[in-house]
Design an enzyme around this catalytic site. Sequence first.
Site, mmCIF file in Angstrom:
data_model
loop_
_atom_site.group_PDB
_atom_site.id
_atom_site.type_symbol
_atom_site.label_atom_id
_atom_site.label_comp_id
_atom_site.label_asym_id
_atom_site.label_seq_id
_atom_site.Cartn_x
_atom_site.Cartn_y
_atom_site.Cartn_z
ATOM 1 N N ARG A 177 4.620 -8.888 43.177
ATOM 2 C CA ARG A 177 5.453 -9.408 44.260
ATOM 3 C C ARG A 177 5.616 -8.407 45.403
ATOM 4 O O ARG A 177 6.119 -8.765 46.465
ATOM 5 C CB ARG A 177 6.853 -9.772 43.728
ATOM 6 C CG ARG A 177 6.870 -10.911 42.719
ATOM 7 C CD ARG A 177 6.391 -12.221 43.306
ATOM 8 N NE ARG A 177 6.494 -13.328 42.366
ATOM 9 C CZ ARG A 177 5.541 -13.683 41.512
ATOM 10 N NH1 ARG A 177 4.402 -12.997 41.477
ATOM 11 N NH2 ARG A 177 5.697 -14.710 40.692
ATOM 12 N N HIS A 202 -1.830 -15.443 31.532
ATOM 13 C CA HIS A 202 -1.912 -16.783 32.113
ATOM 14 C C HIS A 202 -0.650 -17.110 32.913
ATOM 15 O O HIS A 202 -0.145 -18.225 32.883
ATOM 16 C CB HIS A 202 -2.117 -17.831 31.012
ATOM 17 C CG HIS A 202 -2.939 -19.009 31.434
ATOM 18 N ND1 HIS A 202 -4.216 -19.229 30.982
ATOM 19 C CD2 HIS A 202 -2.672 -20.033 32.277
ATOM 20 C CE1 HIS A 202 -4.687 -20.346 31.514
ATOM 21 N NE2 HIS A 202 -3.762 -20.852 32.314
ATOM 22 N N GLY A 234 3.048 -11.233 37.984
ATOM 23 C CA GLY A 234 4.230 -10.477 38.378
ATOM 24 C C GLY A 234 4.117 -9.678 39.653
ATOM 25 O O GLY A 234 5.075 -9.012 40.048
#
Length: 366
Positions: A290, A255, A288
Amino acid sequence: MEDNLPVNVREYQELAKKALPKMAYDYINGGAEDEHTLRENIAAYTRIILRPRVLVDVSKIDMSTTLLGYTMRSPIIVAPTGGHKLAHPEGEKATARAAASCNAIMVLSFSSSCKIEDVASSCNAIRFYQLYVYKNRNVSATLVRRAESCGFKALLLTVDTPMLGRREADIRNKMVFPRSGNLEGLMTIDDHDTTNGSQLERFARATLDPSLSWKDIEWLKSITSMPIFLKGIVTAEDARRAVEAGVAGVIVSNHGARQLDYAPATIAALEEVVRAVAGAVPVLVDGGIRRGTDVFKALALGARAVMXXXPVFFGLAARGEAGARHVIEMLNGELEVAMALCGCRSVGEITRSHVMTEGDRIRSLL
């Protein structure tokens, strides 16, 4: 082409921080409690090393993949997050157009600040819908019917939120969320008083059903013909249970680190889930992402596709629809370079041998 365009997600994040009110930025960029898992979601990717193969003809790179029979330009999906009008006046409609222009699947959040019908009519594209099961099952059933009638192709049931995690930035900021037109006429919640916390907390306490259990998967399957993914799986035990429940796929997710702090980083949990599922259903992962190299690492560890929310939100906040589109294009471009430099001409050629995890390094020393 504009001058001085951001060249990576981090630069878009910096622009978004300047553009957004503190409350909105902290909402999209924050996590639960100490935010350990929030940091780990990103940091865990940095501890996975790539193992490139050379002298491979990579003059043609094919990033396309399929999910539920639908072909995507790349294995990057726009993950659900609510309140896109916090970032841009057109909200999810702008995000939907950006995703469609990149041939990327967008997952619309139940808490979209634009109505399901308005997003569906904004452009032609493959879209999925994210859902919670509420105390009032009729609310969930109505949202499912609306999504189905608008042509959404799958449901993502969030299963890690029997109650809201402690998001201290939202509590401190007395977070007020844009009204979701999707819930008009379905429920009336007195969530305006933020004296003792965030509006989101009050809404969650009043609506989310802490009794949600595996038997509710059968109920959801009984009211829709759409395939169902379970979003919020981080253990082998739950992954196997999901397969037994007959779902179409599982999503390794914590989440966005907003629920349980010190839960595992999603990329660290991915391989455990993939092994447990053993190819029975596709496994997706979020949290996460990126860089295109992050996408590559997730695919190497067994994910069919990845889901990214915060980077697209940053792009939307910084430059509207064009920014959201540019973020997706940048990630695609980075993935293409990573594939070429690792000697992979298609996503099917990305294998476990292309990465070395922390566990691999430790085992090599034993």
